[in-house]
Design a protein around this motif. Structure first.
Motif, PDB file in Angstrom:
ATOM      1  N   THR A  59      56.060  21.769  62.937  1.00  0.00           N
ATOM      2  CA  THR A  59      55.079  22.874  62.557  1.00  0.00           C
ATOM      3  C   THR A  59      54.029  22.645  61.705  1.00  0.00           C
ATOM      4  O   THR A  59      53.206  23.178  61.677  1.00  0.00           O
ATOM      5  N   LEU A  60      54.104  21.553  60.905  1.00  0.00           N
ATOM      6  CA  LEU A  60      52.936  21.202  60.039  1.00  0.00           C
ATOM      7  C   LEU A  60      51.777  20.428  60.847  1.00  0.00           C
ATOM      8  O   LEU A  60      50.615  20.911  60.783  1.00  0.00           O
ATOM      9  N   ILE A  61      52.253  19.735  61.778  1.00  0.00           N
ATOM     10  CA  ILE A  61      51.273  19.243  62.840  1.00  0.00           C
ATOM     11  C   ILE A  61      50.791  20.217  63.489  1.00  0.00           C
ATOM     12  O   ILE A  61      49.524  20.308  64.038  1.00  0.00           O
ATOM     13  N   SER A  62      51.256  21.172  64.150  1.00  0.00           N
ATOM     14  CA  SER A  62      50.848  22.117  65.160  1.00  0.00           C
ATOM     15  C   SER A  62      50.038  22.958  64.396  1.00  0.00           C
ATOM     16  O   SER A  62      48.855  23.536  64.785  1.00  0.00           O
ATOM     17  N   SER A  63      50.343  23.510  63.004  1.00  0.00           N
ATOM     18  CA  SER A  63      49.528  24.312  62.321  1.00  0.00           C
ATOM     19  C   SER A  63      48.157  23.700  61.861  1.00  0.00           C
ATOM     20  O   SER A  63      47.070  24.383  62.072  1.00  0.00           O
ATOM     21  N   VAL A  64      48.046  22.547  61.268  1.00  0.00           N
ATOM     22  CA  VAL A  64      46.801  21.809  60.921  1.00  0.00           C
ATOM     23  C   VAL A  64      46.173  21.639  62.379  1.00  0.00           C
ATOM     24  O   VAL A  64      44.839  21.759  62.281  1.00  0.00           O
ATOM     25  N   HIS A  65      46.637  21.273  63.549  1.00  0.00           N
ATOM     26  CA  HIS A  65      45.875  20.963  64.480  1.00  0.00           C
ATOM     27  C   HIS A  65      45.330  22.400  65.043  1.00  0.00           C
ATOM     28  O   HIS A  65      44.305  22.637  65.391  1.00  0.00           O
ATOM     29  N   ASP A  66      46.152  23.610  65.049  1.00  0.00           N
ATOM     30  CA  ASP A  66      45.817  24.848  65.455  1.00  0.00           C
ATOM     31  C   ASP A  66      44.536  25.154  64.759  1.00  0.00           C
ATOM     32  O   ASP A  66      43.485  25.906  64.995  1.00  0.00           O
ATOM     33  N   VAL A  67      44.684  25.125  63.188  1.00  0.00           N
ATOM     34  CA  VAL A  67      43.391  25.401  62.228  1.00  0.00           C
ATOM     35  C   VAL A  67      42.040  24.690  62.728  1.00  0.00           C
ATOM     36  O   VAL A  67      41.119  25.106  62.870  1.00  0.00           O
ATOM     37  N   TYR A  68      42.243  23.515  62.957  1.00  0.00           N
ATOM     38  CA  TYR A  68      41.252  22.570  63.186  1.00  0.00           C
ATOM     39  C   TYR A  68      40.646  22.889  64.495  1.00  0.00           C
ATOM     40  O   TYR A  68      39.318  22.918  64.707  1.00  0.00           O
ATOM     41  N   ILE A  69      41.339  23.176  65.574  1.00  0.00           N
ATOM     42  CA  ILE A  69      40.789  23.537  66.803  1.00  0.00           C
ATOM     43  C   ILE A  69      39.831  24.741  66.660  1.00  0.00           C
ATOM     44  O   ILE A  69      38.962  24.805  67.240  1.00  0.00           O
ATOM     45  N   ASN A  70      40.119  25.760  65.883  1.00  0.00           N
ATOM     46  CA  ASN A  70      39.388  27.008  65.804  1.00  0.00           C
ATOM     47  C   ASN A  70      38.437  26.847  64.659  1.00  0.00           C
ATOM     48  O   ASN A  70      37.538  27.938  64.562  1.00  0.00           O
TER      49      ASN A  70
END
Length: 83
Positions: free
Chosen positions: A33-44
């Motif tokens: 969840t940590l990895i996907s949350s940080v990744h999603d925030v960065y992508i957008n």
């Protein structure tokens, strides 16, 4: 923990990233969840996180060195060296 994907300011983004990393450190989030949350925030919000290959000044001031180390490792591993 509810995370928005789009942020109006760098300060809002920093508060959200702090919450994500702190939740992980407090065992409220698992690693995936940590990895996907940080990744999603960065992508957008790439322009609010990075300028010229480094974290923005606001993020450096608001997040601190340890949180940004975690975020940097996630970004490097999830996309093969974005930074």
């Amino acid at each position: 923990m509810q995370v928005k994907l789009f942020y109006k300011t760098q300060r809002e983004l920093a508060v959200s990233l702090n919450g994500i990393v702190d939740s992980y450190w407090n065992n409220e989030l698992n690693e995936d969840t940590l990895i996907s949350s940080v990744h999603d925030v960065y992508i957008n919000n790439p322009n609010k996180m990075l300028k010229e290959g480094d974290f923005t000044t606001v993020l450096k001031q608001q997040c601190g060195k340890r949180r940004l180390e975690v975020i940097e490792k996630i970004l490097r591993s999830s996309a093969g060296s974005r930074l």
